[in-house]
Design an enzyme around this catalytic site. Structure first.
Site: not given
Length: 487
Positions: A283, A457-459
């Site tokens: 994401p 990566d938004h994680r």
């Protein structure tokens, strides 16, 4: 003279790094050539790079198991070599085709690690043609014409076809390639193209079977083999002609009307797989900022003038800035282990950088970039770029990255939303540097402006961390002296 005593099949070796197949790019030898242990025989392209494959056997090349452009899996037959031994003194005129062959794999030089040779010699050796003239015919051989040499070569091809098919039909090999035993043809210009006066001659049972299965009339085929022999390619061409209806001549299509299908394999396939996986698993989000790179260019020019021997360019300075930024924001120097639901944060920086080559986009990796000075980074970037453009990058130089720098400004574009190089967590893109109006102390002036974009990566982090990293990089671009604070 020598006779071939045993066939040795060399199979496509284990390529390492999880690679399971390779595409044949260029054969360096042909059937009939003499090869030595460790001689480079073929260039293959894997999903990582183009590499040279050495053969661990010495002898005469009897068969190439794949054509240029074919894709082989690891373990599939690649090349077949017959070892040569001195012929018995009592039988100097034994024809090589009469020798007994057996297919087996024997130990050669031992080490067949792809791209690194096999441990005995290095470099390429000059190709040498194996002798096909018996000892007793040496005097006559000196008077052979080019046509007679061609006949000898065709005879070898016929024998190779028979051996490939595995047939046991008796063949008078003396009828091929020895003009002294063959009546002179009525017309010297129609030895191949003229229609044979005898029934269709087929040596290989495989050719007969293929023709029978597809309903091909062998009598209607124009042979291309020596002495009117019908080869497998002749039957396959006849089958293709049967399937293709005649088409009336038409006006050539304009380029816009032409449809082309290009196999997705090799490097292009590896890139497609990685980018598709990145898009489906990560994401990602992108943030960007315009920066004044005037001082960075000034610093680069000053270094090149003061120490031209160091070869420090703009990419090396940007790499140095990225490494320093990752030290301050380690969240972006990481990856996500989805199987264990963990974020893996690395204590080292393996900096990948995008490099455009004739084969496509590759991402070489500068290992342990966090331990290097700017000059050392510049030297390693130059070395890897040269290997990438020559196709000589080993597979391990394209794996293990923890962060990627992409200078897409060399393509003349200002900005981009790059795709993360899976399994990494972030990628910094740099646009072109051009003159633009910029406000300094309330006054508009021309400055060297570029755009920096960060995809992350938004994680692994939120926008605050990503923005903090990008802002720090931008500050260093606008004022490179910041790097001296912790130098």
């Amino acid at each position: 003279m020598t006779i071939a005593t045993a066939r040795q099949v060399f199979r496509l070796p284990d390529l390492g790094e999880g690679l399971t197949e390779a595409e044949i790019i260029e054969w360096k030898v042909a059937v009939g050539d003499t090869v030595e242990i460790d001689q480079i025989v073929v260039d293959v392209e894997t999903a990582k790079a183009v590499v040279e494959v050495p053969v661990p056997y010495a002898g005469t090349v009897m068969k190439l198991h794949a054509d240029t452009g074919a894709v082989l899996a690891v373990g599939e037959p690649l090349i077949e070599v017959a070892a040569n031994e001195p012929a018995p003194a009592a039988a100097p005129d034994i024809d090589p085709a009469a020798a007994r062959y057996r297919e087996e794999e024997q130990a050669g030089s031992g080490n067949v690690l792809i791209g690194y040779g096999t441990g005995h010699t290095s470099g390429r050796r000059k190709r040498r043609r194996s002798s096909r003239v018996p000892t007793s015919d040496k005097t006559a051989a000196t008077r052979q014409t080019p046509d007679q040499h061609a006949a000898d070569r065709q005879a070898a091809d016929v024998r190779a076809v028979d051996r490939q098919a595995g047939g046991h039909q008796a063949v008078d090999v003396q009828d091929f390639g020895r003009d002294a035993a063959v009546p002179a043809p009525q017309s010297s210009s129609s030895s191949v193209e003229a229609e044979p006066s005898h029934p269709p001659r087929v040596i290989s049972p495989l050719v007969r079977r293929v023709a029978r299965e597809h309903g091909v009339d062998l009598a209607a085929i124009r042979p291309t083999g020596p002495r009117g022999v019908i080869l497998r390619r002749d039957v396959e061409q006849a089958i293709a002609d049967m399937r293709t209806p005649p088409v009336a001549p038409a006006t050539p299509l304009r380029p816009s009307e032409t449809t082309e299908r290009i196999p997705l394999r090799g490097l292009r396939r590896a890139v497609a797989d990685k980018l598709s996986r990145s898009r489906s698993e990560i994401p990602d989000a992108t943030t960007w900022v315009d920066v004044d790179a005037t001082r960075l260019l000034d610093a680069k020019n000053a270094l090149q003038q003061a120490r031209p021997d160091l070869g420090i360019g703009l990419l090396a300075m940007l790499a140095r800035i990225c490494v320093d930024g990752l030290r301050r924001f380690p969240e972006l120097n990481s990856s996500v282990d989805t199987g264990r639901a963990e974020i893996v944060r690395y204590g080292h920086v393996n900096l990948g950088f995008a490099a455009q080559t004739d084969r496509g986009l590759v991402v070489p990796v500068v290992r342990d970039a966090h331990l290097m000075t700017t000059a050392q980074l510049a030297a390693e970037l130059t070395r890897l770029t040269g290997l990438a453009r020559s196709g000589g990058l080993p597979p391990q130089a394209l794996t293990g990255g923890t962060f990627t720098l992409n200078n897409y400004g060399v393509f003349g574009v200002d900005g981009s939303t790059p795709i993360i190089n899976h399994p990494e967590a972030a990628l910094l893109g740099v646009g072109r540097i051009i003159d633009r109006p910029w406000v300094i102390d309330g006054a508009v002036t021309a400055r060297k402006i570029t755009q920096l974009s960060l995809t992350f990566d938004h994680r692994v982090c939120d926008g605050g961390t990503a923005g903090g990293f990008l802002r720090y990089v931008a500050d260093c671009v606008e004022n490179p002296a910041i790097l001296l604070a912790d130098a």
